[in-house]
Design an enzyme around this catalytic site. Sequence first.
Site, PDB file in Angstrom:
ATOM      1  N   ARG A 167       6.931  -1.086 -10.048  1.00  0.00           N
ATOM      2  CA  ARG A 167       7.665  -0.981  -8.768  1.00  0.00           C
ATOM      3  C   ARG A 167       7.043  -1.959  -7.786  1.00  0.00           C
ATOM      4  O   ARG A 167       5.869  -1.887  -7.492  1.00  0.00           O
ATOM      5  CB  ARG A 167       7.598   0.439  -8.187  1.00  0.00           C
ATOM      6  N   GLU A 183       2.863  -4.765  -2.356  1.00  0.00           N
ATOM      7  CA  GLU A 183       2.081  -4.738  -3.595  1.00  0.00           C
ATOM      8  C   GLU A 183       3.030  -4.556  -4.767  1.00  0.00           C
ATOM      9  O   GLU A 183       4.202  -4.212  -4.592  1.00  0.00           O
ATOM     10  CB  GLU A 183       1.072  -3.581  -3.588  1.00  0.00           C
ATOM     11  N   ASN A 185       3.185  -2.385  -8.228  1.00  0.00           N
ATOM     12  CA  ASN A 185       2.564  -1.296  -8.984  1.00  0.00           C
ATOM     13  C   ASN A 185       2.929  -1.422 -10.451  1.00  0.00           C
ATOM     14  O   ASN A 185       4.113  -1.466 -10.797  1.00  0.00           O
ATOM     15  CB  ASN A 185       3.053   0.059  -8.469  1.00  0.00           C
ATOM     16  N   SER A 190       5.693   5.872  -8.941  1.00  0.00           N
ATOM     17  CA  SER A 190       6.230   7.233  -8.816  1.00  0.00           C
ATOM     18  C   SER A 190       7.628   7.259  -8.200  1.00  0.00           C
ATOM     19  O   SER A 190       8.125   6.253  -7.695  1.00  0.00           O
ATOM     20  CB  SER A 190       5.276   8.103  -8.012  1.00  0.00           C
ATOM     21  N   LYS A 353      -4.815  -5.401  -6.716  1.00  0.00           N
ATOM     22  CA  LYS A 353      -4.644  -6.160  -5.475  1.00  0.00           C
ATOM     23  C   LYS A 353      -5.371  -7.491  -5.530  1.00  0.00           C
ATOM     24  O   LYS A 353      -4.927  -8.477  -4.956  1.00  0.00           O
ATOM     25  CB  LYS A 353      -5.075  -5.293  -4.305  1.00  0.00           C
ATOM     26  N   LYS A 407      -8.036  -4.246   1.968  1.00  0.00           N
ATOM     27  CA  LYS A 407      -7.683  -3.368   0.841  1.00  0.00           C
ATOM     28  C   LYS A 407      -8.735  -3.387  -0.263  1.00  0.00           C
ATOM     29  O   LYS A 407      -9.065  -4.463  -0.769  1.00  0.00           O
ATOM     30  CB  LYS A 407      -6.351  -3.808   0.227  1.00  0.00           C
ATOM     31  N   GLU A 411      -5.532   2.445  -5.941  1.00  0.00           N
ATOM     32  CA  GLU A 411      -4.102   2.787  -5.924  1.00  0.00           C
ATOM     33  C   GLU A 411      -3.922   4.192  -5.378  1.00  0.00           C
ATOM     34  O   GLU A 411      -4.870   4.973  -5.346  1.00  0.00           O
ATOM     35  CB  GLU A 411      -3.546   2.775  -7.349  1.00  0.00           C
ATOM     36  N   GLY A 412      -2.712   4.478  -4.997  1.00  0.00           N
ATOM     37  CA  GLY A 412      -2.383   5.870  -4.703  1.00  0.00           C
ATOM     38  C   GLY A 412      -2.382   6.224  -3.224  1.00  0.00           C
ATOM     39  O   GLY A 412      -2.175   7.369  -2.861  1.00  0.00           O
ATOM     40  N   ARG A 494      10.924   4.384   1.187  1.00  0.00           N
ATOM     41  CA  ARG A 494      10.081   5.372   1.859  1.00  0.00           C
ATOM     42  C   ARG A 494      10.052   5.049   3.337  1.00  0.00           C
ATOM     43  O   ARG A 494       9.825   3.901   3.730  1.00  0.00           O
ATOM     44  CB  ARG A 494       8.662   5.337   1.289  1.00  0.00           C
TER      45      ARG A 494
HETATM   46  P1  ADP Z   1      -1.478   1.701  -2.617  1.00  0.00           P
HETATM   47  O1  ADP Z   1      -1.619   1.066  -3.954  1.00  0.00           O
HETATM   48  O2  ADP Z   1      -2.597   2.616  -2.290  1.00  0.00           O
HETATM   49  O3  ADP Z   1      -0.121   2.287  -2.405  1.00  0.00           O
HETATM   50  P2  ADP Z   1      -0.626  -0.323  -0.692  1.00  0.00           P
HETATM   51  O4  ADP Z   1      -1.009  -1.742  -0.715  1.00  0.00           O
HETATM   52  O5  ADP Z   1       0.771  -0.001  -1.050  1.00  0.00           O
HETATM   53  O6  ADP Z   1      -1.673   0.493  -1.577  1.00  0.00           O
HETATM   54  O7  ADP Z   1      -0.925   0.244   0.749  1.00  0.00           O
HETATM   55  C1  ADP Z   1      -0.604   1.569   1.112  1.00  0.00           C
HETATM   56  C2  ADP Z   1       0.272   1.578   2.342  1.00  0.00           C
HETATM   57  O8  ADP Z   1      -0.348   0.849   3.413  1.00  0.00           O
HETATM   58  C3  ADP Z   1       1.616   0.926   2.172  1.00  0.00           C
HETATM   59  O9  ADP Z   1       2.557   1.831   1.628  1.00  0.00           O
HETATM   60  C4  ADP Z   1       1.968   0.509   3.583  1.00  0.00           C
HETATM   61  O10 ADP Z   1       2.491   1.610   4.314  1.00  0.00           O
HETATM   62  C5  ADP Z   1       0.615   0.156   4.172  1.00  0.00           C
HETATM   63  N1  ADP Z   1       0.354  -1.289   4.046  1.00  0.00           N
HETATM   64  C6  ADP Z   1      -0.176  -1.905   2.973  1.00  0.00           C
HETATM   65  N2  ADP Z   1      -0.245  -3.242   3.171  1.00  0.00           N
HETATM   66  C7  ADP Z   1       0.250  -3.470   4.387  1.00  0.00           C
HETATM   67  C8  ADP Z   1       0.447  -4.652   5.172  1.00  0.00           C
HETATM   68  N3  ADP Z   1       0.090  -5.850   4.729  1.00  0.00           N
HETATM   69  N4  ADP Z   1       1.010  -4.519   6.396  1.00  0.00           N
HETATM   70  C9  ADP Z   1       1.357  -3.299   6.859  1.00  0.00           C
HETATM   71  N5  ADP Z   1       1.198  -2.155   6.182  1.00  0.00           N
HETATM   72  C10 ADP Z   1       0.653  -2.228   4.957  1.00  0.00           C
HETATM   73 MG    MG Z   2      -0.106   0.880  -5.426  1.00  0.00          MG
HETATM   74 MG    MG Z   3       1.662   1.281  -2.356  1.00  0.00          MG
END
Ligand code: ADP
Ligand code: MG
Ligand code: MG
Length: 518
Positions: A167, A183, A185, A190, A353, A407, A411-412, A494
């Site tokens: 995803r 990102e 996944n 999920s 990442k 970051k 994950e998660g 979401r």
């Molecule tokens: P995970 O693998 O834990 O889901 P993400 O990279 O998706 O990690 O980050 C989790 C959440 O943080 C995202 O769903 C988003 O809401 C927020 N986020 C992540 N990267 C950014 C970004 N570059 N700008 C704004 N919000 C972000």
């Molecule tokens: Mg993720």
């Molecule tokens: Mg995410």
Amino acid sequence: PCSSLAVKRGEVEEVETQGEGSTRKPVFNYHGIDQDLLQEMVYDALVWSSLHGLLVGDKSVQRSGKVPGVGLVHAPFALLPLSFPESNWRQACELSPIFNELVDRVSLDGNFLQESLSRKRVCPQILAADFSNRTKKADSFTSGLLEIHSKMLKMNKKEEIRMGLHRSDYMLDEQTKLLLQIELNTISSSFPGLSCLVTELHRSLLNQYGEVLGLDPRKIPDNSALSHFVEVFAKAWIEYNNPRAAVMFVVQAEERNMYDQHWLSAVLKERYPFDLYNTHNITTIRKTMAEIDAEGELLADGTLVVGGKPIAVIYFRAGYTPNDYPSESARLFMEQSSAIKCPSISYHLAGTKKIQQELAKPGVLERFLDNKEDIAKLRKCFAGLWSLDDSDIVKKAIEKPELFVMKPQREGGGNNIYGEDVREALVRLQKEGTDGTAAYILMQRIFPTVFPTFLMRDGICHKDFAMSELGIYGAYLRNKDKVIMNDQCGYLLRTKISSSDEGGVAAGFAVLDSIYLS
Ligand code: ADP
Ligand code: MG
Ligand code: MG
């Protein structure tokens, strides 16, 4: 925020934005909605969710994460779909098969994965820092995965049948109007089950109330995630070619999002009571890592047997966080087996990442893909991504931490660092004369449009300002040179309240939503 980063040709520049209050025109007047009509829709939506299985385990009921049928509550959802530009929707769908192919190509380059992820591992001082507990865990976790990967390289283990259920998540940057990837996944993507239900719920509501709201149910695109995922399971099972073998779901011991997973196994059973040749049953089993550790066997011919059953497909809905691993041994012998892994260790690592950041460097995509147009399409959706080796960016992030997200390799949800904490973390890493910067990446913070919405949680409707993240599911299956499937397959929207940095449906800040094409 009053400014954001724009990344053009690798250069970073700051641009003024209109600030957090700026909103896109919503699909209809949220503020002027008739209160009786609203209550009626809320009631109907709650009934619909209960009758159609748009459900999760209720946090307040202790057994709800273990025993199906106990302590059910509707999954958090947006009452009405979100207006989303059709052009960006198409763009995101088009990217999906390209990302699927990219993951496959990257997964085959063992050295690239090893070099990118193991370079400059964390130094002892960083582990000693306050926030480091998390860092240490995260990083030794990645090291553990790399270790398994390196063993597979040494064994010259080849995955001939490769299966991905990915995803790719995006946000629409308000200032530049660009669709930017958050990102990709490759493990445990999920909500393929529940996201389809939200789409159906919204259609059902618009069928009934669309006219008075001025909304057309046909503008909600189909969501094929559930049926596509199930089709991949069936096709992968056929490729494995052992009629007695089962599809194994690797799950957490407690999972309040179990119905999303049960939707997949139930529809698989219903739609493919027999395989595609109408001869054999496809069965599914659910096991935790600890159970696989205890019950699993690896036969001399490579067959993985769990609880006496040979396994054709291993579908990971656990294994993305260190908490899921009682030890590394279960993951190791699953990897050694001939079962089809969704994902394999290489696919898993390709979705980290750090790899996302490495792929964004100039010239790197070209190592994996040939088609120039595809490369340009991918690059267009890359936000600014930097390694902590880049001292100019680190300096900039210390000056303006609000423009970045930091970051770790996790994950998660709930792991990222924002705002003042970014400065603090970077200053600390610098002071400690760090060499251990591969544990984190820096990313341009994206500021999506903020809009009013109705969020449904625990049977209560809240009006709040929110922003959205679009996830596009991708399915990939190949056997040696034969690509059996490479498709975009459904979506997850979401919507999270705008005051929350992370969102997270399970964490309680985000809700499931669907798209209204505009
Ligand atoms: P995970 O693998 O834990 O889901 P993400 O990279 O998706 O990690 O980050 C989790 C959440 O943080 C995202 O769903 C988003 O809401 C927020 N986020 C992540 N990267 C950014 C970004 N570059 N700008 C704004 N919000 C972000
Ligand atoms: Mg993720
Ligand atoms: Mg995410």
